[in-house]
Write an enzyme that holds these catalytic residues in place. Structure first.
Site, PDB file in Angstrom:
ATOM      1  N   CYS A   1       0.845  -1.192   0.000  1.00  0.00           N
ATOM      2  CA  CYS A   1       0.000   0.000   0.000  1.00  0.00           C
ATOM      3  C   CYS A   1       0.885   1.249   0.000  1.00  0.00           C
ATOM      4  O   CYS A   1       1.839   1.330   0.781  1.00  0.00           O
ATOM      5  CB  CYS A   1      -0.895  -0.005   1.238  1.00  0.00           C
ATOM      6  SG  CYS A   1      -1.773   1.554   1.503  1.00  0.00           S
TER       7      CYS A   1
ATOM      8  N   HIS B   1       1.592  -7.818  14.069  1.00  0.00           N
ATOM      9  CA  HIS B   1       1.009  -7.556  12.750  1.00  0.00           C
ATOM     10  C   HIS B   1       2.118  -7.446  11.702  1.00  0.00           C
ATOM     11  O   HIS B   1       3.165  -6.840  11.958  1.00  0.00           O
ATOM     12  CB  HIS B   1       0.187  -6.263  12.790  1.00  0.00           C
ATOM     13  CG  HIS B   1      -0.730  -6.089  11.627  1.00  0.00           C
ATOM     14  ND1 HIS B   1      -0.291  -5.693  10.389  1.00  0.00           N
ATOM     15  CD2 HIS B   1      -2.070  -6.274  11.507  1.00  0.00           C
ATOM     16  CE1 HIS B   1      -1.314  -5.635   9.556  1.00  0.00           C
ATOM     17  NE2 HIS B   1      -2.408  -5.977  10.203  1.00  0.00           N
TER      18      HIS B   1
ATOM     19  N   GLU C   1       2.358  -5.586   9.062  1.00  0.00           N
ATOM     20  CA  GLU C   1       2.705  -4.211   8.722  1.00  0.00           C
ATOM     21  C   GLU C   1       3.691  -3.642   9.736  1.00  0.00           C
ATOM     22  O   GLU C   1       4.649  -2.953   9.378  1.00  0.00           O
ATOM     23  CB  GLU C   1       1.457  -3.323   8.671  1.00  0.00           C
ATOM     24  CG  GLU C   1       1.801  -1.885   8.294  1.00  0.00           C
ATOM     25  CD  GLU C   1       0.672  -0.896   8.533  1.00  0.00           C
ATOM     26  OE1 GLU C   1       0.967   0.253   8.924  1.00  0.00           O
ATOM     27  OE2 GLU C   1      -0.496  -1.259   8.313  1.00  0.00           O
TER      28      GLU C   1
ATOM     29  N   THR D   1      -0.637   2.189  10.201  1.00  0.00           N
ATOM     30  CA  THR D   1      -1.506   3.033   9.372  1.00  0.00           C
ATOM     31  C   THR D   1      -2.989   2.843   9.651  1.00  0.00           C
ATOM     32  O   THR D   1      -3.792   3.724   9.326  1.00  0.00           O
ATOM     33  CB  THR D   1      -1.261   2.789   7.880  1.00  0.00           C
ATOM     34  OG1 THR D   1      -1.540   1.413   7.567  1.00  0.00           O
ATOM     35  CG2 THR D   1       0.176   3.117   7.503  1.00  0.00           C
TER      36      THR D   1
END
Length: 282
Positions: A97, A125, A127, A165
């Site tokens: 992303c 996680h 990310e 994010t």
């Protein structure tokens, strides 16, 4: 019964971009096998659809054979994994992303001078694993103000504060306020929470005020979907997080007059429509 769907329910820009890149690759992969390093998005129905098309999901770079295609998921990967993939002579399609990529680069730039990273997010996680790999001088991941308090900040150190994010913007602001009021600590704040996340959460809160019950649709392993359910519950509105229409308790829902529906950023429109169809039939 009245059923109201949130305008922002479903795929965000980053997820849509990642899947469009994978779809294009599936359509023109010149007979090379296609691998995904971890789930491209956190939705079991989407992953099954690509598995049925022959896309292979693996966990580590050494599982990708040389000359094969490997797609980097929307959540991004660590700098170390990126280097491993390049060393294996595979063909890389980066579907990270853009918001995540921007956060990675901001963290790398602002920690290059020795600042320690303080990251608000989920420690396990994918990310977050990618984000902290860009920290040049150590990091601490925390999921609440209490965890940050327990960690304790050193007045002799300099810090960078950032967030996963898809985290809750309101809670992150509370953390910023707490650190900004501490004159003993040198902290640079990076605004890394995605605008789409902020808008989706704000809309969910507003919709929760106007309905008797909320249904949040999305993968149980989707962090942004779980947070949507949490911000609704925090408003005091009864809420149910469902992955598919099969998780709906129709007996429970039939007694409500107005039901709101929203969905996580990785939830396909088809899954949302199935939920809407059943609710509207009550």
């Amino acid at each position: 019964m009245e059923v109201i769907l949130a305008e922002t329910a479903g795929f965000c820009m980053g997820v849509d971009l990642a899947l469009r890149r994978l779809n294009k690759l599936v359509a023109s992969a010149d007979s090379r096998p296609i691998y995904i390093l971890g789930p491209i998005i956190h939705n079991p129905q989407v992953l099954k659809r690509y598995a049925d098309k022959g896309v292979i999901m693996v966990d580590t770079p050494d599982q990708v054979p040389p000359e094969a295609w490997v797609v980097i998921r929307a959540h991004g990967i660590t700098r170390q994994v990126q280097a491993d993939l390049k060393a294996r002579n595979v063909k890389i399609k980066d579907a990270t992303c853009p918001r995540v990529k921007k956060a990675q680069l901001l963290i790398g730039r602002h920690t290059a001078d020795g600042r320690e990273l303080l990251l608000y997010g989920e420690a396990d996680h994918p990310e977050v694993a990618g984000l902290v790999s860009y920290a040049g001088n150590g990091f601490f991941v925390f999921g609440s103000k209490e965890e940050l308090d327990e960690y304790g900040l050193d007045p002799d150190k300099r810090y960078v504060l950032a967030a996963q994010t898809t985290q809750d913007k309101v809670l992150f602001k509370h953390v910023i306020g707490k650190l900004s009021g501490n004159d003993q600590v040198d902290v640079i704040v990076l605004e890394t929470i995605c605008d789409a996340t902020k808008l989706r959460q704000a809309e969910a809160k507003q919709l929760a005020d106007d309905v008797d019950f909320m249904v949040v649709v999305g993968g149980f392993n989707s962090g942004n979907t779980r947070r949507l359910a949490q911000v609704v519950s925090d408003k005091g509105t009864p809420c149910r997080h469902v992955e598919t229409v099969a998780d709906l308790d129709l007996g429970e829902l039939a007694r409500f007059k107005r039901i709101g529906v929203t969905a996580g950023a990785s939830t396909p429109r088809m899954v949302i429509d199935e939920v809407l169809e059943v609710l509207e039939s009550l």
